[in-house]
Design an enzyme around this catalytic site. Structure first.
Site, PDB file in Angstrom:
ATOM      1  N   ARG A  54       0.821  -1.357   0.120  1.00 17.45           N
ATOM      2  CA  ARG A  54      -0.050   0.039   0.093  1.00 17.45           C
ATOM      3  C   ARG A  54       0.808   1.180  -0.096  1.00 17.45           C
ATOM      4  O   ARG A  54       0.447   2.389  -0.483  1.00 17.45           O
ATOM      5  CB  ARG A  54      -1.194  -0.131   1.223  1.00 17.45           C
ATOM      6  N   TYR A 107     -16.326  13.906 -17.187  1.00 22.67           N
ATOM      7  CA  TYR A 107     -16.599  12.465 -17.068  1.00 22.67           C
ATOM      8  C   TYR A 107     -17.695  12.416 -15.911  1.00 22.67           C
ATOM      9  O   TYR A 107     -17.629  13.134 -14.924  1.00 22.67           O
ATOM     10  CB  TYR A 107     -15.066  12.012 -16.798  1.00 22.67           C
ATOM     11  N   ASP A 180      -7.541  16.889 -15.980  1.00 21.79           N
ATOM     12  CA  ASP A 180      -7.656  15.615 -16.323  1.00 21.79           C
ATOM     13  C   ASP A 180      -7.348  15.393 -17.902  1.00 21.79           C
ATOM     14  O   ASP A 180      -8.117  16.105 -18.680  1.00 21.79           O
ATOM     15  CB  ASP A 180      -9.194  15.143 -16.130  1.00 21.79           C
ATOM     16  N   LYS A 205      -7.403   4.181 -20.210  1.00 18.39           N
ATOM     17  CA  LYS A 205      -7.547   4.596 -21.565  1.00 18.39           C
ATOM     18  C   LYS A 205      -6.380   4.377 -22.413  1.00 18.39           C
ATOM     19  O   LYS A 205      -5.672   3.403 -22.346  1.00 18.39           O
ATOM     20  CB  LYS A 205      -8.413   5.852 -21.429  1.00 18.39           C
TER      21      LYS A 205
HETATM   22  C1  LIG Z   1     -12.368   6.802 -17.851  1.00 18.56           C
HETATM   23  C2  LIG Z   1     -12.138   8.184 -17.199  1.00 18.56           C
HETATM   24  C3  LIG Z   1     -12.004   8.460 -15.693  1.00 18.56           C
HETATM   25  C4  LIG Z   1     -12.311   7.328 -14.913  1.00 18.56           C
HETATM   26  O1  LIG Z   1     -11.146   6.394 -14.938  1.00 18.56           O
HETATM   27  P1  LIG Z   1     -11.244   4.876 -14.547  1.00 18.56           P
HETATM   28  O2  LIG Z   1     -10.166   4.458 -14.629  1.00 18.56           O
HETATM   29  O3  LIG Z   1     -12.448   4.372 -15.279  1.00 18.56           O
HETATM   30  O4  LIG Z   1     -11.441   4.967 -13.051  1.00 18.56           O
HETATM   31  C5  LIG Z   1     -11.725   9.765 -15.610  1.00 18.56           C
HETATM   32  N1  LIG Z   1     -11.738  10.548 -16.345  1.00 18.56           N
HETATM   33  C6  LIG Z   1     -11.937  10.764 -17.861  1.00 18.56           C
HETATM   34  C7  LIG Z   1     -11.851  11.690 -18.769  1.00 18.56           C
HETATM   35  C8  LIG Z   1     -12.244   9.181 -18.167  1.00 18.56           C
HETATM   36  O5  LIG Z   1     -12.296   9.124 -19.436  1.00 18.56           O
END
Ligand SMILES: *Cc1c(COP(=O)(O)O)cnc(C)c1O
Length: 389
Positions: A54, A107, A180, A205
């Site tokens: 952790r 998101y 983000d 992603k």
């Molecule tokens: C998918 C996504 C998230 C969340 O990510 P996870 O890995 O699914 O928790 C946050 N911001 C954006 C822009 C995303 O496309």
């Protein structure tokens, strides 16, 4: 040596004393100390890589080195998911009474965090229209606003935020700006160079890129990342070593994959924009994107994500999606196969109908996340589905 992003992704974690070209996966949860003195040191060192998983882990640390280099930052904290990153940022930087300025178009999970979880802890969020840069200043509360949480381009409407302007506003009032950067990736946009304090990613992603990883990242100055780590240690959204290893493997080819997706999405967006069954296309690379000048200023490429509104609403959108043969009907983006979803259906369980409408997601909106298929194959499939519908 002024190193390119491609080379950083290949060499940032290279260890000249290591003969393995493929790094090992460090799966162990605890690590042994040689004696009580070493145990005391391991236990008290922040982010120790070999104490208890952790706290950190060699596979995780390696991924963090490459991600920090990719965004031009001092430090990175990899997390169990993109939402793990977002939640840990909010919990790590904010306290009861603090205020966040964020965007109406973001998101769905981030919106749910800000609208449902944060208020339970006494943290209030104001959501603004990100295309109106002055709206961020109007929403800010001097002394109380501690964080500007941005997403650009936004998922799934591909609206763009003036990152440099909002980062300057944040700096001027002693607040932090976090971007983000999941949709753009560091191939197309570098928020820290534009003045942001933090970048977060869903590594799930394009960064990992093969639809087999769940991971996130928080990237920025060491002092900020260390502060957030102290909260991370108790939140526990810890990345698994295997996911860290797979993400690192995916990152080696990030530039090739994203450049290909940039080109294909551009061709697909232009094709869709010219089709009579299509009412509108959201893609930052289109010459008539309403924020074209801003896009040119802060992005070097436009990414693989686009959304399209068909005449005919939700029914036409669902018929279209069901007729497509190549794009897979699945959430996520940035992978090797193209993916298609109707965002209003995908987020129906995280957001109320009113919240969906407020973010600007029409029932007939279709989101296409372009993969690595050649553009002619995708366009032929899209053309067939539009005509059949
Ligand atoms: C998918 C996504 C998230 C969340 O990510 P996870 O890995 O699914 O928790 C946050 N911001 C954006 C822009 C995303 O496309």
């Amino acid at each position: 040596m002024d190193v390119t992003l491609e080379t950083l992704l290949l060499y940032a974690d290279a260890d000249p004393d290591e003969p393995d070209l493929a790094p090992p996966i460090h799966q162990s949860t605890p690590f042994a100390a040689a004696g009580v003195a070493e145990f005391a040191k391991m236990n008290s060192d922040a982010r120790h890589e070999r104490y208890y998983r952790r706290y950190g882990n060699p596979s995780q640390a390696r991924l963090e080195t490459v991600l920090a280099a990719a965004e031009g930052a001092e430090a990175c904290l990899a997390t169990a998911s993109g939402m793990g990153a977002a939640s840990t940022i909010v919990l790590g930087l904010l306290a009861s009474g603090d205020h966040v300025v964020a965007q109406r178009s973001m998101y769905g999970g981030t919106l749910s965090l800000l609208q449902h979880l944060a208020p339970r802890l006494g943290i209030e969020a104001t959501l603004v229209d990100q295309t109106d840069t002055d709206a961020f200043a109007r929403a800010a509360r001097p002394g109380t606003t501690k964080l500007f949480l941005l997403e650009s381009p936004s998922n799934p409407l591909l609206r763009v935020t003036d990152i440099a302007a909002v980062a300057a506003l944040a700096r001027g009032m002693g607040a932090l700006a976090c971007v983000d950067n999941t949709v753009a990736t560091p191939v197309n946009q570098r928020p820290l160079d534009l003045g942001a304090d933090l970048v977060m990613h869903s590594v799930t992603k394009a960064l990992s890129g093969h639809a087999d990883v769940l991971a996130g990242a928080i990237i920025g100055r060491r002092e900020l990342i260390d502060r957030i780590w102290a909260t991370h240690l108790v939140v526990g959204a810890v990345i698994s070593p295997f996911d860290a290893w797979l993400a690192l493997r995916g990152l080696r080819t990030l530039v090739m994959r994203v450049e290909r997706q940039n080109r294909t999405a551009d061709a697909v967006a232009r094709f869709l924009a010219g089709h009579p069954a299509v009412r509108g296309v959201n893609y930052p690379g289109l010459p008539d994107h309403p924020q074209r000048e801003l896009v040119k200023r802060q992005m070097t490429g436009h990414g693989g994500l686009l959304s399209v509104e068909l005449g005919g609403g939700a029914d036409a959108a669902e018929r279209f999606i069901d007729t497509l043969q190549l794009p897979v009907r699945a959430p996520s983006l940035g992978g090797v196969r193209s993916l298609v979803v109707r965002p209003a259906a995908m987020w129906a369980h995280e957001m109320t109908a009113d919240e969906l409408a407020a973010t600007g997601i029409a029932p007939g909106l279709v989101r296409l996340a372009v993969g690595l298929e050649p553009e002619q194959d995708l366009i032929a499939d899209l053309e067939h589905a539009l005509t059949a519908g």
